[in-house]
Design a protein around this motif. Structure first.
Motif, PDB file in Angstrom:
ATOM      1  N   ASP A   1      -3.692 -21.291  -8.598  1.00 15.03           N
ATOM      2  CA  ASP A   1      -4.448 -21.218  -7.346  1.00 15.03           C
ATOM      3  C   ASP A   1      -3.788 -20.247  -6.366  1.00 15.03           C
ATOM      4  O   ASP A   1      -4.471 -19.490  -5.676  1.00 15.03           O
ATOM      5  CB  ASP A   1      -4.547 -22.609  -6.706  1.00 15.03           C
ATOM      6  N   VAL A   2      -2.464 -20.260  -6.345  1.00 12.06           N
ATOM      7  CA  VAL A   2      -1.732 -19.352  -5.464  1.00 12.06           C
ATOM      8  C   VAL A   2      -2.016 -17.906  -5.870  1.00 12.06           C
ATOM      9  O   VAL A   2      -2.236 -17.041  -5.010  1.00 12.06           O
ATOM     10  CB  VAL A   2      -0.217 -19.655  -5.477  1.00 12.06           C
ATOM     11  N   GLU A   3      -2.027 -17.624  -7.156  1.00 15.74           N
ATOM     12  CA  GLU A   3      -2.336 -16.261  -7.628  1.00 15.74           C
ATOM     13  C   GLU A   3      -3.714 -15.823  -7.166  1.00 15.74           C
ATOM     14  O   GLU A   3      -3.897 -14.696  -6.699  1.00 15.74           O
ATOM     15  CB  GLU A   3      -2.233 -16.179  -9.151  1.00 15.74           C
ATOM     16  N   LEU A   4      -4.704 -16.707  -7.298  1.00 18.83           N
ATOM     17  CA  LEU A   4      -6.062 -16.381  -6.834  1.00 18.83           C
ATOM     18  C   LEU A   4      -6.072 -16.110  -5.329  1.00 18.83           C
ATOM     19  O   LEU A   4      -6.707 -15.164  -4.861  1.00 18.83           O
ATOM     20  CB  LEU A   4      -7.028 -17.529  -7.157  1.00 18.83           C
ATOM     21  N   ALA A   5      -5.367 -16.948  -4.570  1.00 19.39           N
ATOM     22  CA  ALA A   5      -5.332 -16.797  -3.118  1.00 19.39           C
ATOM     23  C   ALA A   5      -4.624 -15.501  -2.706  1.00 19.39           C
ATOM     24  O   ALA A   5      -5.102 -14.789  -1.814  1.00 19.39           O
ATOM     25  CB  ALA A   5      -4.648 -18.005  -2.486  1.00 19.39           C
ATOM     26  N   VAL A   6      -3.515 -15.189  -3.354  1.00 18.37           N
ATOM     27  CA  VAL A   6      -2.776 -13.966  -3.029  1.00 18.37           C
ATOM     28  C   VAL A   6      -3.615 -12.739  -3.378  1.00 18.37           C
ATOM     29  O   VAL A   6      -3.703 -11.782  -2.593  1.00 18.37           O
ATOM     30  CB  VAL A   6      -1.404 -13.939  -3.732  1.00 18.37           C
ATOM     31  N   ASP A   7      -4.263 -12.750  -4.535  1.00 22.32           N
ATOM     32  CA  ASP A   7      -5.130 -11.620  -4.914  1.00 22.32           C
ATOM     33  C   ASP A   7      -6.258 -11.438  -3.907  1.00 22.32           C
ATOM     34  O   ASP A   7      -6.556 -10.318  -3.480  1.00 22.32           O
ATOM     35  CB  ASP A   7      -5.717 -11.830  -6.317  1.00 22.32           C
ATOM     36  N   ALA A   8      -6.881 -12.542  -3.501  1.00 23.45           N
ATOM     37  CA  ALA A   8      -7.973 -12.475  -2.524  1.00 23.45           C
ATOM     38  C   ALA A   8      -7.459 -11.960  -1.177  1.00 23.45           C
ATOM     39  O   ALA A   8      -8.125 -11.147  -0.521  1.00 23.45           O
ATOM     40  CB  ALA A   8      -8.617 -13.850  -2.360  1.00 23.45           C
ATOM     41  N   ALA A   9      -6.277 -12.419  -0.769  1.00 21.18           N
ATOM     42  CA  ALA A   9      -5.709 -11.986   0.511  1.00 21.18           C
ATOM     43  C   ALA A   9      -5.373 -10.500   0.482  1.00 21.18           C
ATOM     44  O   ALA A   9      -5.602  -9.782   1.452  1.00 21.18           O
ATOM     45  CB  ALA A   9      -4.476 -12.815   0.838  1.00 21.18           C
ATOM     46  N   ARG A  10      -4.851 -10.026  -0.638  1.00 21.03           N
ATOM     47  CA  ARG A  10      -4.537  -8.590  -0.754  1.00 21.03           C
ATOM     48  C   ARG A  10      -5.815  -7.751  -0.669  1.00 21.03           C
ATOM     49  O   ARG A  10      -5.832  -6.712  -0.020  1.00 21.03           O
ATOM     50  CB  ARG A  10      -3.811  -8.314  -2.064  1.00 21.03           C
ATOM     51  N   GLN A  11      -6.867  -8.212  -1.321  1.00 15.15           N
ATOM     52  CA  GLN A  11      -8.153  -7.497  -1.255  1.00 15.15           C
ATOM     53  C   GLN A  11      -8.689  -7.490   0.177  1.00 15.15           C
ATOM     54  O   GLN A  11      -9.161  -6.466   0.662  1.00 15.15           O
ATOM     55  CB  GLN A  11      -9.166  -8.124  -2.197  1.00 15.15           C
ATOM     56  N   ALA A  12      -8.592  -8.641   0.852  1.00 17.83           N
ATOM     57  CA  ALA A  12      -9.084  -8.739   2.228  1.00 17.83           C
ATOM     58  C   ALA A  12      -8.277  -7.842   3.157  1.00 17.83           C
ATOM     59  O   ALA A  12      -8.833  -7.211   4.063  1.00 17.83           O
ATOM     60  CB  ALA A  12      -9.031 -10.193   2.699  1.00 17.83           C
ATOM     61  N   LEU A  13      -6.973  -7.772   2.949  1.00 16.66           N
ATOM     62  CA  LEU A  13      -6.111  -6.969   3.801  1.00 16.66           C
ATOM     63  C   LEU A  13      -6.463  -5.483   3.719  1.00 16.66           C
ATOM     64  O   LEU A  13      -6.418  -4.770   4.716  1.00 16.66           O
ATOM     65  CB  LEU A  13      -4.645  -7.189   3.417  1.00 16.66           C
ATOM     66  N   SER A  14      -6.844  -5.030   2.536  1.00 10.11           N
ATOM     67  CA  SER A  14      -7.144  -3.603   2.361  1.00 10.11           C
ATOM     68  C   SER A  14      -8.636  -3.279   2.448  1.00 10.11           C
ATOM     69  O   SER A  14      -9.004  -2.109   2.405  1.00 10.11           O
ATOM     70  CB  SER A  14      -6.581  -3.125   1.020  1.00 10.11           C
ATOM     71  N   ARG A  15      -9.481  -4.293   2.607  1.00 10.17           N
ATOM     72  CA  ARG A  15     -10.930  -4.069   2.682  1.00 10.17           C
ATOM     73  C   ARG A  15     -11.262  -3.086   3.801  1.00 10.17           C
ATOM     74  O   ARG A  15     -10.665  -3.115   4.862  1.00 10.17           O
ATOM     75  CB  ARG A  15     -11.658  -5.401   2.924  1.00 10.17           C
ATOM     76  N   ASN A  16     -12.209  -2.221   3.537  1.00  7.31           N
ATOM     77  CA  ASN A  16     -12.670  -1.242   4.522  1.00  7.31           C
ATOM     78  C   ASN A  16     -11.492  -0.385   5.018  1.00  7.31           C
ATOM     79  O   ASN A  16     -11.365  -0.097   6.198  1.00  7.31           O
ATOM     80  CB  ASN A  16     -13.373  -1.952   5.691  1.00  7.31           C
ATOM     81  N   LYS A  17     -10.628  -0.022   4.087  1.00  5.26           N
ATOM     82  CA  LYS A  17      -9.431   0.789   4.353  1.00  5.26           C
ATOM     83  C   LYS A  17      -8.541   0.147   5.418  1.00  5.26           C
ATOM     84  O   LYS A  17      -7.914   0.823   6.206  1.00  5.26           O
ATOM     85  CB  LYS A  17      -9.818   2.207   4.755  1.00  5.26           C
ATOM     86  N   GLY A  18      -8.516  -1.180   5.438  1.00  4.88           N
ATOM     87  CA  GLY A  18      -7.649  -1.903   6.363  1.00  4.88           C
ATOM     88  C   GLY A  18      -8.240  -2.126   7.743  1.00  4.88           C
ATOM     89  O   GLY A  18      -7.654  -2.814   8.566  1.00  4.88           O
TER      90      GLY A  18
END
Length: 163
Positions: free
Chosen positions: A48-65
């Motif tokens: 679950d942590v891996e899924l959350a970290v992956d999602a957070a990384r995607q959100a952080l860089s979404r729309n070029k940050g």
């Protein structure tokens, strides 16, 4: 006699949606006053942590940050203040649940909920304060050099808190 309070079912919030843990494990909630199991919460695992970290990384860089990582402190503070307002709006319900969960007096639980909302307000103030500190000049002994401080997010951080 106190009215029975329904214990809400809980899931993990990952990638903008509520979901059950990958391994479907749950932890019982025991009312310490009665020793009765009154509900359960999800038991997150490394998966679950891996899924959350992956999602957070995607959100952080979404729309070029532009959506979050390069957002101003004032923008972030609006979210923190909205959370504080929702906590305050639901203070009575949350304090009752806290009393059931911890076995503490209701008056103390009400104070705890006020403190939770206050923490979100405090960090909203800090976020807004960062805007004024961006690119603050640093005094150097040589006139031909210029230096300033720029605070930037370093990325996704995973935390385990005691409460």
């Amino acid at each position: 006699m106190a009215m029975a309070i329904p214990i809400p079912s809980r899931q993990l919030f990952i990638n903008g949606e509520w979901r059950e843990p990958v391994l479907k494990k749950r932890i019982p909630i025991v009312n310490p006053t009665t020793e009765e199991i009154v509900g359960d919460i999800p038991a997150a695992t490394a998966e679950d942590v891996e899924l959350a970290v992956d999602a957070a990384r995607q959100a952080l860089s979404r729309n070029k940050g532009k959506d979050w990582s390069s957002a101003s402190g004032a923008f972030r503070a609006k979210y923190l203040r909205a959370i504080a307002a929702k906590i305050t709006e639901r203070k009575s319900e949350l304090a009752n649940l806290e009393t059931i969960d911890c076995g503490k007096p209701l008056e103390e639980a009400v104070w705890d909920i006020d403190d939770v909302a206050g923490c979100f307000e405090y960090y909203a103030d800090l976020a807004e304060g960062l805007d004024a500190k961006q690119k603050a000049p640093v005094s150097l002994p040589m006139e031909n050099f210029k230096s300033y401080v720029l605070k930037e997010p370093i990325g996704v951080v995973g935390l385990i808190t005691p409460w």
